[in-house]
Design a protein around this motif. Structure first.
Motif: not given
Length: 81
Positions: A5, A35, A70, A15, A25, A13
């Motif tokens: 990020t 979060s 995200l 995923i 996530v 993150i």
């Protein structure tokens, strides 16, 4: 996928996506409650729907947010797949 990020408290993150559906996530760092909430709400959603809902969300004075990051991660996923 792992997304680094920019401009937010969370540093990355993690995923998991299968057939363009969010399976998991995990935000590393940042505001734990928010979060976890974002992560749980997006599980089972199509990548496009998450992008549509979260892209452009800001956090206070910042130009981005964890939800926006995200969305950026998911757009990167789409570009690579």
């Amino acid at each position: 996928m792992v997304f680094k990020t920019k401009g937010v408290c969370a540093s990355q993150i993690n995923i998991e996506i299968e057939d363009d559906i969010i399976k998991s996530v995990e935000f590393v760092g940042g505001c734990s409650g928010n979060s976890q909430g974002i992560a749980r709400l997006t599980i089972g959603m199509h990548v496009n729907e998450v992008i549509d809902r979260l892209e452009g969300v800001t956090c206070g004075y910042k130009a981005t947010s964890c939800p926006d990051q995200l969305a950026k991660a998911l757009k990167k996923y789409q570009a690579e797949h």
